[in-house]
Each structure stands twice: as C-alpha cells, then as structure tokens.
Design an enzyme around this catalytic site. Structure first.
Site, PDB file in Angstrom:
ATOM      1  N   ASN A  31       1.404  -0.855  -0.719  1.00 38.48           N
ATOM      2  CA  ASN A  31      -0.036  -0.572  -0.587  1.00 38.48           C
ATOM      3  C   ASN A  31      -0.765  -1.812  -0.087  1.00 38.48           C
ATOM      4  O   ASN A  31      -0.307  -2.936  -0.308  1.00 38.48           O
ATOM      5  CB  ASN A  31      -0.606  -0.170  -1.954  1.00 38.48           C
ATOM      6  CG  ASN A  31      -2.080   0.217  -1.888  1.00 38.48           C
ATOM      7  OD1 ASN A  31      -2.502   0.949  -0.990  1.00 38.48           O
ATOM      8  ND2 ASN A  31      -2.871  -0.281  -2.829  1.00 38.48           N
ATOM      9  N   HIS A  46      -4.650  -3.580  -0.315  1.00 42.09           N
ATOM     10  CA  HIS A  46      -5.904  -3.474  -1.062  1.00 42.09           C
ATOM     11  C   HIS A  46      -6.829  -4.623  -0.653  1.00 42.09           C
ATOM     12  O   HIS A  46      -6.379  -5.761  -0.525  1.00 42.09           O
ATOM     13  CB  HIS A  46      -5.601  -3.541  -2.567  1.00 42.09           C
ATOM     14  CG  HIS A  46      -6.812  -3.368  -3.417  1.00 42.09           C
ATOM     15  ND1 HIS A  46      -7.411  -2.135  -3.618  1.00 42.09           N
ATOM     16  CD2 HIS A  46      -7.573  -4.273  -4.088  1.00 42.09           C
ATOM     17  CE1 HIS A  46      -8.471  -2.296  -4.390  1.00 42.09           C
ATOM     18  NE2 HIS A  46      -8.591  -3.580  -4.688  1.00 42.09           N
ATOM     19  N   ILE A  71      -1.778   8.261  -6.496  1.00 46.70           N
ATOM     20  CA  ILE A  71      -0.465   8.900  -6.379  1.00 46.70           C
ATOM     21  C   ILE A  71       0.176   9.043  -7.766  1.00 46.70           C
ATOM     22  O   ILE A  71      -0.286   8.452  -8.748  1.00 46.70           O
ATOM     23  CB  ILE A  71       0.463   8.126  -5.428  1.00 46.70           C
ATOM     24  CG1 ILE A  71       0.683   6.700  -5.938  1.00 46.70           C
ATOM     25  CG2 ILE A  71      -0.082   8.133  -4.015  1.00 46.70           C
ATOM     26  CD1 ILE A  71       2.020   6.166  -5.530  1.00 46.70           C
ATOM     27  N   MET A  77      -6.629   7.116   0.167  1.00 44.40           N
ATOM     28  CA  MET A  77      -7.681   7.118  -0.846  1.00 44.40           C
ATOM     29  C   MET A  77      -7.446   8.159  -1.940  1.00 44.40           C
ATOM     30  O   MET A  77      -8.398   8.746  -2.461  1.00 44.40           O
ATOM     31  CB  MET A  77      -9.044   7.345  -0.178  1.00 44.40           C
ATOM     32  CG  MET A  77      -9.400   6.302   0.869  1.00 44.40           C
ATOM     33  SD  MET A  77      -9.265   4.607   0.266  1.00 44.40           S
ATOM     34  CE  MET A  77     -10.746   4.547  -0.733  1.00 44.40           C
ATOM     35  N   ASN A  82      -5.168  -0.334   9.917  1.00 44.26           N
ATOM     36  CA  ASN A  82      -3.906  -0.922   9.435  1.00 44.26           C
ATOM     37  C   ASN A  82      -2.695  -0.180   9.994  1.00 44.26           C
ATOM     38  O   ASN A  82      -1.689  -0.796  10.349  1.00 44.26           O
ATOM     39  CB  ASN A  82      -3.874  -0.942   7.905  1.00 44.26           C
ATOM     40  CG  ASN A  82      -4.698  -2.083   7.345  1.00 44.26           C
ATOM     41  OD1 ASN A  82      -4.298  -3.232   7.398  1.00 44.26           O
ATOM     42  ND2 ASN A  82      -5.879  -1.764   6.832  1.00 44.26           N
TER      43      ASN A  82
END
Ligand code: GRF
Length: 207
Positions: free
Chosen positions: A125, A127, A111, A108, A32
């Site tokens: 993010n 997912h 936070i 991974m 990504n």
C-alpha cells in the site's frame, strides 16, 4: 533539500531477476498506477501490470489504463453486500491473471483477510504520511492541522490493521508555511511516484 528518501538504494540494488506479475487496485486519478507503468516501460522495474481493478465507475485511472494498454476491470463495491464479497471477487480476478503481488495504489476501501490470506505478505500500500503518524483518511489535512513541520509518504506491506504493516520505503516532505492541502499533496505525490516502485522492488527482493 526538498525531500529525504529512505532507504536510498541504488537502482542496481533493486534489480529483480524475474518479471514479477502485478495486480493493481485503484479508486482515483491513478497517478501512482501510471508511475508504476512508466517505471516498467523505462526498464526501472522488472514487472508487468497484469490487470488493474478499480471500484469507482468514474475513476480517472481507467483512462490511464486504456492509454497504457493495460487491461482493467471495474468491480463496483456498491454491487457487493459486504467487504469480503468484494475482496473475493478481487482475488478471483487476480488469480485468473496469475498475479503474484498486489499493489493498492490509492484504493479507498478497507480490505479484509479474504484478500490478505490469498496473497500473504504480498499486498503493498502507499499512504500519504510518514506512518505510523496520520493513519486513515485525510492524512494530509491531519498533518497540516497538527502543525508538524515534516510529513511525507510511506510504502508498506499491508496487514489487517488500517495503514499498518511493515514499512518498506518512506520519503519525508517538509511542510511549507503557506501550504494548503492541495500544494502539500502535490509535493507528496511527486515523492510517492519515486518510492512506489522502490517499495515494490524491495518487497519482491525481501520475499
Ligand atoms: C495517494 O496520495 C496515495 O497515497 C493515497 O491515495 C492517493 C492516490 O493518488 N492512498 P493517485 O490516484 O495515485 O493519484
């Protein structure tokens, strides 16, 4: 149809009128991360990756950053006594590099509010499920086990709850009868690489 993307906005609607400064966080292979860098290089996203932070010394993403001439910094989570201390170090690196938007591209670690308070509504993010389904780790295995027929991926703004926060873009991916976690993850990742840049542009346009 192999996939369905939402919202399907034309590229010109996602054009940004200034070059946004990105800080990327990644733990793994970095496909990504690479997709973002390639979109920038092709002129599809008006952004610059100022710095990559990775937390795992053997993460393949480091090699990709080197190849793309993007500065990278290892912040090994094992060297920090608690999550907040790691996040404080991350914030310091991003602030020094004048980062405006933070992208968790396969980060991974959980936070904390230390990072979120430093970049309010500016942490993104990706997912590998259609949130709010299958939050947390092993999202692809969970989708396979549940016997849903469609899963996908989601780009969203981050809040304190894991894999929560406002959804920016999703892509739906059908589950095929003979899919394994590997084959399904491969097809999901093809869509991740499309929507990650769209999500970044949408977030910046909405802010
Ligand atoms: C992606 O599938 C992403 O959805 C998840 O972690 C994976 C990272 O893949 N959060 P890569 O390192 O970008 O290839």
């Amino acid at each position: 149809m192999d996939y369905l993307i939402s919202p399907s906005l034309p590229a010109d609607k996602l054009a940004l009128n200034h070059t946004i400064k990105l800080g990327v966080m990644a733990s793994g292979s970095g496909s990504n991360f690479e997709a973002i860098a390639q979109a920038i290089n092709k002129g599809e996203l008006n952004a610059k990756i100022e710095v990559l932070i990775y937390n795992n010394p053997s993460a393949k993403v480091k090699e990709k950053a080197d190849r793309l001439n993007i500065p990278s910094i290892l912040l090994n989570h094992r060297n920090y006594s608690h999550r907040e201390a790691l996040d404080q170090a991350i914030v310091e690196v991003f602030k020094v590099n004048k980062v405006e938007w933070v992208v968790m591209a396969g980060w991974m670690r959980i936070i904390t509010d230390v990072l979120l308070n430093a970049f309010p509504h500016r942490v993104i993010n990706i997912h590998p499920s259609l949130l709010p389904s299958f939050k947390g780790i092993n999202a692809i295995e969970k989708a396979l086990k549940s016997q849903v027929k469609i899963t996908g991926c989601t780009v969203h703004l981050v809040d304190l709850e894991v894999d929560s926060g406002p959804i920016l873009v999703q892509a739906a991916v059908p589950i095929l009868p003979d899919d394994t976690a590997e084959t399904l993850h491969h097809r999901i990742q093809i869509q991740e690489h499309r929507i990650i840049t769209q999500g970044i542009a949408l977030a910046a346009l909405k802010s």
